[in-house]
Design a protein around this motif. Structure first.
Motif, PDB file in Angstrom:
ATOM      1  N   ILE A  76       0.835  -1.208   0.000  1.00 23.31           N
ATOM      2  CA  ILE A  76       0.000   0.000   0.000  1.00 23.31           C
ATOM      3  C   ILE A  76       0.865   1.251   0.000  1.00 23.31           C
ATOM      4  N   LEU A  77       1.950   1.241   0.757  1.00 19.07           N
ATOM      5  CA  LEU A  77       2.838   2.404   0.765  1.00 19.07           C
ATOM      6  C   LEU A  77       3.879   2.324  -0.343  1.00 19.07           C
ATOM      7  N   TYR A  78       4.479   1.150  -0.548  1.00 18.69           N
ATOM      8  CA  TYR A  78       5.580   1.057  -1.509  1.00 18.69           C
ATOM      9  C   TYR A  78       5.118   1.395  -2.927  1.00 18.69           C
ATOM     10  N   ALA A  79       3.916   0.964  -3.292  1.00 17.81           N
ATOM     11  CA  ALA A  79       3.424   1.208  -4.649  1.00 17.81           C
ATOM     12  C   ALA A  79       3.244   2.696  -4.925  1.00 17.81           C
ATOM     13  N   TYR A  80       3.057   3.488  -3.877  1.00 19.95           N
ATOM     14  CA  TYR A  80       2.814   4.922  -4.040  1.00 19.95           C
ATOM     15  C   TYR A  80       3.830   5.755  -3.267  1.00 19.95           C
ATOM     16  N   VAL A  81       5.025   5.172  -3.055  1.00 18.99           N
ATOM     17  CA  VAL A  81       6.005   5.871  -2.229  1.00 18.99           C
ATOM     18  C   VAL A  81       6.459   7.178  -2.878  1.00 18.99           C
ATOM     19  N   ALA A  82       6.549   7.208  -4.208  1.00 21.87           N
ATOM     20  CA  ALA A  82       6.943   8.449  -4.884  1.00 21.87           C
ATOM     21  C   ALA A  82       5.915   9.538  -4.651  1.00 21.87           C
ATOM     22  N   THR A  83       4.650   9.190  -4.740  1.00 18.73           N
ATOM     23  CA  THR A  83       3.578  10.166  -4.497  1.00 18.73           C
ATOM     24  C   THR A  83       3.577  10.599  -3.039  1.00 18.73           C
ATOM     25  N   PHE A  84       3.775   9.652  -2.127  1.00 18.22           N
ATOM     26  CA  PHE A  84       3.832   9.959  -0.696  1.00 18.22           C
ATOM     27  C   PHE A  84       4.951  10.950  -0.403  1.00 18.22           C
ATOM     28  N   LEU A  85       6.136  10.703  -0.950  1.00 19.77           N
ATOM     29  CA  LEU A  85       7.270  11.591  -0.716  1.00 19.77           C
ATOM     30  C   LEU A  85       7.064  12.944  -1.379  1.00 19.77           C
ATOM     31  N   GLU A  86       6.433  12.952  -2.533  1.00 22.54           N
ATOM     32  CA  GLU A  86       6.162  14.220  -3.215  1.00 22.54           C
ATOM     33  C   GLU A  86       5.246  15.101  -2.373  1.00 22.54           C
ATOM     34  N   ASP A  87       4.259  14.484  -1.740  1.00 22.18           N
ATOM     35  CA  ASP A  87       3.350  15.249  -0.878  1.00 22.18           C
ATOM     36  C   ASP A  87       4.058  15.771   0.368  1.00 22.18           C
ATOM     37  N   LEU A  88       5.176  15.130   0.730  1.00 24.35           N
ATOM     38  CA  LEU A  88       5.972  15.621   1.859  1.00 24.35           C
ATOM     39  C   LEU A  88       6.968  16.693   1.436  1.00 24.35           C
ATOM     40  N   GLY A  89       6.999  16.982   0.135  1.00 24.88           N
ATOM     41  CA  GLY A  89       7.987  17.931  -0.367  1.00 24.88           C
ATOM     42  C   GLY A  89       9.342  17.294  -0.606  1.00 24.88           C
ATOM     43  N   MET A  90       9.383  15.952  -0.692  1.00 24.85           N
ATOM     44  CA  MET A  90      10.638  15.220  -0.869  1.00 24.85           C
ATOM     45  C   MET A  90      10.656  14.453  -2.191  1.00 24.85           C
ATOM     46  N   GLY A  91       9.903  14.946  -3.161  1.00 25.73           N
ATOM     47  CA  GLY A  91       9.823  14.245  -4.433  1.00 25.73           C
ATOM     48  C   GLY A  91      11.180  14.056  -5.098  1.00 25.73           C
ATOM     49  N   ASP A  92      12.074  15.038  -4.975  1.00 23.32           N
ATOM     50  CA  ASP A  92      13.397  14.953  -5.589  1.00 23.32           C
ATOM     51  C   ASP A  92      14.314  13.964  -4.864  1.00 23.32           C
ATOM     52  N   ASP A  93      13.916  13.567  -3.678  1.00 29.17           N
ATOM     53  CA  ASP A  93      14.736  12.646  -2.886  1.00 29.17           C
ATOM     54  C   ASP A  93      14.267  11.197  -2.978  1.00 29.17           C
ATOM     55  N   THR A  94      13.305  10.918  -3.847  1.00 29.09           N
ATOM     56  CA  THR A  94      12.731   9.577  -3.913  1.00 29.09           C
ATOM     57  C   THR A  94      13.787   8.511  -4.170  1.00 29.09           C
ATOM     58  N   ASP A  95      14.694   8.788  -5.129  1.00 33.62           N
ATOM     59  CA  ASP A  95      15.701   7.782  -5.444  1.00 33.62           C
ATOM     60  C   ASP A  95      16.635   7.528  -4.265  1.00 33.62           C
ATOM     61  N   VAL A  96      16.959   8.569  -3.511  1.00 30.16           N
ATOM     62  CA  VAL A  96      17.852   8.402  -2.363  1.00 30.16           C
ATOM     63  C   VAL A  96      17.138   7.642  -1.246  1.00 30.16           C
ATOM     64  N   VAL A  97      15.879   7.958  -1.014  1.00 35.39           N
ATOM     65  CA  VAL A  97      15.106   7.250   0.011  1.00 35.39           C
ATOM     66  C   VAL A  97      15.018   5.766  -0.332  1.00 35.39           C
ATOM     67  N   LEU A  98      14.760   5.460  -1.615  1.00 40.12           N
ATOM     68  CA  LEU A  98      14.666   4.066  -2.036  1.00 40.12           C
ATOM     69  C   LEU A  98      16.023   3.363  -1.955  1.00 40.12           C
ATOM     70  N   LEU A  99      17.096   4.123  -2.164  1.00 39.10           N
ATOM     71  CA  LEU A  99      18.428   3.539  -2.021  1.00 39.10           C
ATOM     72  C   LEU A  99      18.700   3.164  -0.568  1.00 39.10           C
ATOM     73  N   VAL A 100      18.293   4.028   0.364  1.00 37.38           N
ATOM     74  CA  VAL A 100      18.433   3.723   1.786  1.00 37.38           C
ATOM     75  C   VAL A 100      17.611   2.485   2.136  1.00 37.38           C
ATOM     76  N   PHE A 101      16.380   2.461   1.641  1.00 39.17           N
ATOM     77  CA  PHE A 101      15.513   1.300   1.860  1.00 39.17           C
ATOM     78  C   PHE A 101      16.157   0.035   1.306  1.00 39.17           C
ATOM     79  N   GLY A 102      16.685   0.099   0.092  1.00 41.51           N
ATOM     80  CA  GLY A 102      17.278  -1.071  -0.531  1.00 41.51           C
ATOM     81  C   GLY A 102      18.533  -1.551   0.180  1.00 41.51           C
ATOM     82  N   ALA A 103      19.394  -0.613   0.595  1.00 37.73           N
ATOM     83  CA  ALA A 103      20.613  -0.997   1.313  1.00 37.73           C
ATOM     84  C   ALA A 103      20.265  -1.663   2.640  1.00 37.73           C
TER      85      ALA A 103
END
Length: 410
Positions: free
Chosen positions: A244-271
């Motif tokens: 529910i969250l992962y499928a829309y994580v980019a939209t969730f982060l964009e609403d937080l004002g962190m849309g440009d950081d999506t790739d970095v957030v996902l990198l942290v998640f992946g590591a």
């Protein structure tokens, strides 16, 4: 299939999988890495369109929402066919079945790469989902079967490492490749990797017999085996909460004002997911129950941080770290729990787990979309928490079967 399947031929042993002497305690890493690559291809084939939607929708002359259903149809193909195909192919040699499933990916990704017709593309994606249903019901048990009992958890962890690698590295790499050379190139690259893998499997992966007709359990009969139902419930609810969250994580982060950081957030998640895989692989033989409880709590704490303190950028990164630490080992934990709880019906339990996993993924996308339209992205972490509460309760209560406090051979 599962290690318990060995009882259909040579009870508990296969000389190729567990030779005498010191070799008995060594993992067949080259063969397991082939399975990890198969898992990588399976996971990446499913999620790759998410990073290529704009270009795909333009070429297919469809809206992005319609093109996004290429992910849904894949999950539907897996969910509909995992159980019947596992039953239908129970007598097949395991290596033949694995090669057939991976060849299905090569064909489906090739058709996707060359198709300009939306209907044909959807058929190809459905076929890929069918191949995934066969592969997912086979891979975890295959990994267990290649390893001595004391190292079976580590063997599954090695094979399942393909999941976080696909999500954290494969999707960004595929997206970059699609943006620079075209989205079709990304799918061609998947076909090339699959062809290489087919040769790798032929050379490195041992073969095992299927089950004889009189020894094949009925699929739904596995539900009557103590411990199987709790594992399946945890699978459904946990994967639903995550998706529910992962499928829309980019939209969730964009609403937080962190849309440009999506790739970095996902990198942290992946590591963090990769670290989780390593921890689980090292400890699962002794601590399956405590690791499952810890994983549930870590993801729940992450959801709580996102629900209450998401206005703090640093804490969002902390939440991504905790989410990855909790989630990364979950496929290994649940596949292992299903195989052990199923016993002689382990193949059936694995097939049902694969089915429910993909039902949860498809449902997560649908439910997440409804929540997004009706309530907004703020509802995602709260929904995760509501779903994880019964997960924790079921794991804690299943101390005798499913997630036992004392495991045979541990």
């Amino acid at each position: 299939m599962s290690a318990s399947s060995n009882t259909t031929t040579t009870p508990g042993k296969d000389t190729r999988a567990a030779p005498d002497g010191e070799e008995r305690q060594k993992l067949p890493l080259f063969a397991l890495l082939a399975l990890a690559t198969a898992v990588f291809i399976t996971s990446l084939t499913e999620t790759l369109p998410a990073g290529l939607l704009p270009a795909m929708s333009d070429d297919l002359h469809m809206s992005e929402s319609a093109t996004g259903q290429t992910v849904t149809i894949y999950a539907i193909g897996t969910a509909l066919t995992a159980i019947p195909l596992t039953a239908a192919t129970a007598a097949w040699r395991r290596k033949v079945l694995l090669l057939t499933a991976m060849a299905g990916f090569a064909v489906a990704n090739t058709v996707t790469a060359v198709s300009s017709n939306y209907g044909l593309t959807m058929v190809a994606r459905f076929v890929a989902g069918v191949a995934a249903g066969v592969a997912w019901a086979l891979l975890a048990g295959y990994a267990r079967r290649m390893a001595p009992v004391a190292l079976q958890g580590k063997a599954i962890a090695v094979a399942m490492a393909g999941i976080p690698l696909a999500l954290s590295l494969g999707v960004p790499a595929g997206t970059f490749l699609g943006e620079t050379l075209g989205w079709r190139t990304a799918f061609v690259a998947m076909t090339v990797l699959t062809v290489v893998l087919l040769g790798w499997i032929l050379v490195a992966v041992p073969d095992y017999p299927g089950q004889q007709a009189g020894e094949r359990p009925k699929m739904l009969g596995a539900l009557r085996v103590p411990g199987v139902a709790p594992v399946l419930f945890v699978t459904l609810a946990f994967v639903l909460a995550h998706t529910i969250l992962y499928a829309y994580v980019a939209t969730f982060l964009e609403d937080l004002g962190m849309g440009d950081d999506t790739d970095v957030v996902l990198l942290v998640f992946g590591a963090a997911s990769l670290l989780s895989i390593w921890i689980v692989g090292a400890q699962i033989h002794l601590r399956l129950r405590s690791l499952t409880i810890a994983s549930t709590l870590l993801v729940a704490v992450s959801a709580a941080l996102l629900a209450v303190l998401s206005d703090n950028t640093a804490l969002v990164y902390v939440a991504a770290l905790l989410w990855g630490l909790g989630w990364g080992g979950v496929p290994t934990l649940l596949q292992t729990a299903a195989g052990e709880a199923g016993g002689e019906s382990a193949d059936s339990a694995q097939a049902m787990l694969v089915t429910l996993w993909n039902v949860a993924m498809a449902a997560g996308g649908v439910i997440g979309g409804i929540l997004l339209d009706v309530v907004g992205t703020d509802s995602f972490p709260w929904t995760m928490l509501l779903l994880l509460l019964p997960v924790l309760v079921v794991v804690v209560l299943s101390r005798n079967h499913g997630f036992p406090a004392k495991r045979l051979g541990a």
